[in-house]
Design a protein around this motif. Structure first.
Motif, PDB file in Angstrom:
ATOM      1  N   TRP A 395       0.843  -1.199   0.000  1.00  0.00           N
ATOM      2  CA  TRP A 395       0.000   0.000   0.000  1.00  0.00           C
ATOM      3  C   TRP A 395       0.878   1.248   0.000  1.00  0.00           C
ATOM      4  O   TRP A 395       1.906   1.296   0.678  1.00  0.00           O
ATOM      5  N   ASN A 396       0.475   2.232  -0.782  1.00  0.00           N
ATOM      6  CA  ASN A 396       1.083   3.559  -0.717  1.00  0.00           C
ATOM      7  C   ASN A 396       0.044   4.588  -1.146  1.00  0.00           C
ATOM      8  O   ASN A 396      -1.115   4.238  -1.430  1.00  0.00           O
ATOM      9  N   TRP A 397       0.452   5.831  -1.205  1.00  0.00           N
ATOM     10  CA  TRP A 397      -0.516   6.903  -1.448  1.00  0.00           C
ATOM     11  C   TRP A 397      -1.104   6.858  -2.853  1.00  0.00           C
ATOM     12  O   TRP A 397      -2.149   7.478  -3.110  1.00  0.00           O
ATOM     13  N   ARG A 398      -0.481   6.128  -3.782  1.00  0.00           N
ATOM     14  CA  ARG A 398      -1.015   6.038  -5.136  1.00  0.00           C
ATOM     15  C   ARG A 398      -2.068   4.939  -5.271  1.00  0.00           C
ATOM     16  O   ARG A 398      -2.764   4.877  -6.293  1.00  0.00           O
ATOM     17  N   ALA A 399      -2.186   4.068  -4.282  1.00  0.00           N
ATOM     18  CA  ALA A 399      -3.089   2.922  -4.387  1.00  0.00           C
ATOM     19  C   ALA A 399      -4.544   3.326  -4.636  1.00  0.00           C
ATOM     20  O   ALA A 399      -5.213   2.706  -5.482  1.00  0.00           O
ATOM     21  N   MET A 425      -5.608   1.246   6.873  1.00  0.00           N
ATOM     22  CA  MET A 425      -5.736   1.025   5.434  1.00  0.00           C
ATOM     23  C   MET A 425      -7.183   0.774   5.035  1.00  0.00           C
ATOM     24  O   MET A 425      -7.647   1.210   3.982  1.00  0.00           O
ATOM     25  N   GLY A 426      -7.930   0.075   5.908  1.00  0.00           N
ATOM     26  CA  GLY A 426      -9.318  -0.230   5.584  1.00  0.00           C
ATOM     27  C   GLY A 426     -10.154   1.018   5.395  1.00  0.00           C
ATOM     28  O   GLY A 426     -10.988   1.084   4.483  1.00  0.00           O
ATOM     29  N   ASP A 427      -9.938   2.032   6.229  1.00  0.00           N
ATOM     30  CA  ASP A 427     -10.691   3.278   6.089  1.00  0.00           C
ATOM     31  C   ASP A 427     -10.348   3.969   4.765  1.00  0.00           C
ATOM     32  O   ASP A 427     -11.221   4.537   4.103  1.00  0.00           O
ATOM     33  N   TYR A 470       5.780   0.184   0.054  1.00  0.00           N
ATOM     34  CA  TYR A 470       5.246   0.962   1.176  1.00  0.00           C
ATOM     35  C   TYR A 470       5.931   2.322   1.223  1.00  0.00           C
ATOM     36  O   TYR A 470       7.159   2.404   1.174  1.00  0.00           O
ATOM     37  N   ASP A 471       5.127   3.390   1.313  1.00  0.00           N
ATOM     38  CA  ASP A 471       5.720   4.723   1.348  1.00  0.00           C
ATOM     39  C   ASP A 471       5.961   5.235   2.759  1.00  0.00           C
ATOM     40  O   ASP A 471       6.506   6.326   2.932  1.00  0.00           O
ATOM     41  N   HIS A 472       5.554   4.468   3.794  1.00  0.00           N
ATOM     42  CA  HIS A 472       5.827   4.909   5.160  1.00  0.00           C
ATOM     43  C   HIS A 472       7.161   4.367   5.667  1.00  0.00           C
ATOM     44  O   HIS A 472       7.543   4.628   6.814  1.00  0.00           O
ATOM     45  N   LEU A 473       7.877   3.631   4.837  1.00  0.00           N
ATOM     46  CA  LEU A 473       9.172   3.076   5.194  1.00  0.00           C
ATOM     47  C   LEU A 473      10.290   3.810   4.467  1.00  0.00           C
ATOM     48  O   LEU A 473      10.047   4.546   3.507  1.00  0.00           O
TER      49      LEU A 473
END
Length: 489
Positions: A395-399, A425-427, A470-473
């Motif tokens: 998951w990342n912001w482009r998903a 992520m679900g939200d 993953y963009d949070h890593l």
């Protein structure tokens, strides 16, 4: 108000003189030396202190003093009265003092100039160059493509203005890009949103301006401010600028269009990458086609005006080239159109959109008949679309943009499953996918690098599998997790 004492006024005048810089200090030393030599020569002349055999002229005495100022060893051979020797000693000591100060001033001046050059604050004197404003990881691939694109140009230059140390930028470019051939890379330090710093890069004489998004929390605001600084500059040129700007968030596109008007081409990177992912996941090998068309290695897309095709139809233009492929049309007063109707007439000033090896290989074939066997062309009916299942790992912001884009290609009744270990992520999935028509989204929290998680998903039952980083890593850590997932798959 009490008048300042003479001593304070003299000190103030001396301070102002010292602040004028290296050239002023050298001029001051030169004037002081000449004054000292002239005074002592006049004293020796008027008092008759010169020894016998010395030319009596004032200029001769002045020259003797100048020589002793520049070469202290000269006074070793002096003879005469004590007063004359003391006069020559005074000139020599003054010369030692002056030369010592001159060496110190020159050394400090050269060092200050080197420091100034290292900061990259000098104005660039170029014309027809490409300006890159901003600094991010995309700059290395941008430079590499520009180097290839301008390989056939005898003189080409890229000017980079970034909020980073000049030497650090040059070192990173050297390490990540390597040799640039005849392309010159000029780096300057400064803020792209500052009118003063923008003048350093000479944007008014540039052929094209590229604005990269910064790596901060709100990169689009800096891009929009930079466009404003260029287009509303009091010293702007009368002709239109050719600006290409990177926008990351869809909600900022409207404001960017208002600011850039018809002078800026805006590239919505997140949306563009989402579309490419959605299309390439459905057609194996499509990524190779995109790479071939969008990079400057091999064949690429060009715009060219062809006066000989004026009055011809687009269908006739398709057959006018033997070594190039026409794919679209750019009207003189309109936006580019890919594959317009075959009966579209080309007008004077229109440009064709063509795929060719280089801009100098777009040449009319001159053949009236290419010998086409139209009987060999057969139409094929497409297959009826069927529901599909797509699996997204990571998951990342482009998903969210990718999921929405994918819905335009799948048939009704399709499903997309998202598996990632991202909190909340679900939200995000529920928010971005609430109005999807053709596919039903579902999500599951899980470690995408765990083999048991992948086995439980029954990956073989999905038609398409997409792995997102993953963009949070940290980038290196995110790439490592993506590689582990690919190895398991």
């Amino acid at each position: 108000m009490n008048k300042a004492p003479l001593g304070d006024r003299l000190r103030y005048a001396f301070d102002n003189f010292m602040a004028k810089g290296t050239i002023a200090l050298i001029g001051g030393l030169f004037a002081a030396s000449l004054l000292m030599i002239t005074v002592i020569a006049a004293i020796v002349k008027l008092a008759g202190l010169a020894p016998e055999g010395t030319p009596p002229g004032f200029f001769s005495l002045w020259w003797m003093g100048l020589v002793r100022t520049l070469d202290t060893g000269t006074m070793g051979g002096d003879t005469g009265s004590l007063a004359f020797l003391l006069s020559m000693l005074a000139v020599t000591l003054g010369g030692v003092f002056t030369v010592s100060m001159l060496i110190g001033i020159l050394n400090n001046g050269v060092q200050a100039k080197l420091d100034e050059l290292r900061k990259g604050r000098s104005r660039v004197i170029e014309s027809g160059h490409t300006v890159i404003l901003g600094w991010s990881e995309q700059i290395f691939s941008t430079i590499s493509e520009l180097v290839i694109a301008n390989a056939n140009q005898p003189r080409s230059c890229i000017v980079i203005l970034g909020d980073k140390d000049k030497v650090a930028m040059e070192d990173e470019i050297r390490n990540n890009v390597g040799r640039t051939g005849r392309m010159r890379i000029v780096c300057r330090s400064g803020s792209p949103i500052s009118l003063v710093d923008l003048e350093i890069a000479s944007p008014h004489t540039a052929r094209a301006i590229i604005i990269l998004s910064s790596e901060g929390d709100d990169p689009d605001s800096s891009v929009i401010k930079t466009i404003l600084a260029i287009t509303n500059n009091p010293q702007r040129k009368t002709e239109k600028y050719h600006i290409v700007a990177e926008i990351t968030d869809t909600k900022n596109m409207e404001v960017a269009r208002m600011v850039g008007k018809d002078e800026a081409e805006l590239v919505l990177t997140g949306d563009l990458i989402a579309r490419i992912i959605a299309q390439t996941c459905r057609q194996s090998g499509l990524s190779v086609v995109y790479t071939e068309l969008l990079d400057f290695g091999g064949d690429e897309i060009y715009f060219k005006e062809e006066p000989a095709l004026a009055g011809k139809t687009f269908g006739e233009a398709l057959l006018a080239y033997e070594d190039s492929s026409v794919i679209g049309l750019r009207p003189k007063d309109g936006s580019p159109k890919l594959n317009p109707p075959m009966d579209t007439r080309l007008q004077a000033g229109d440009q064709i959109v063509v795929i060719s090896e280089d801009d100098d290989t777009i040449k009319l074939s001159g053949l009236a008949d290419l010998g086409l066997n139209r009987a060999a062309i057969q139409l094929r009916n497409g297959e009826a679309p069927a529901p599909e299942r797509t699996l997204i790992l990571g998951w990342n912001w482009r998903a969210p943009s990718f999921i929405q884009e994918l819905a335009h290609y799948v048939a009704a009744g399709s499903a997309v499953s998202v598996v990632a270990d991202v909190p909340g992520m679900g939200d995000q999935v529920a928010w971005c996918c609430s109005d999807l028509r053709n596919q039903k989204p579902e999500f599951k929290v899980g470690d995408t690098t765990d083999r048991r998680t992948l086995d439980n998903l029954q990956v073989e039952t999905y038609k398409h599998v997409i792995v997102l980083s993953y963009d949070h890593l940290d980038p290196q850590q995110a790439d490592a997790r993506t590689l582990i997932t690919l190895l398991h798959l």
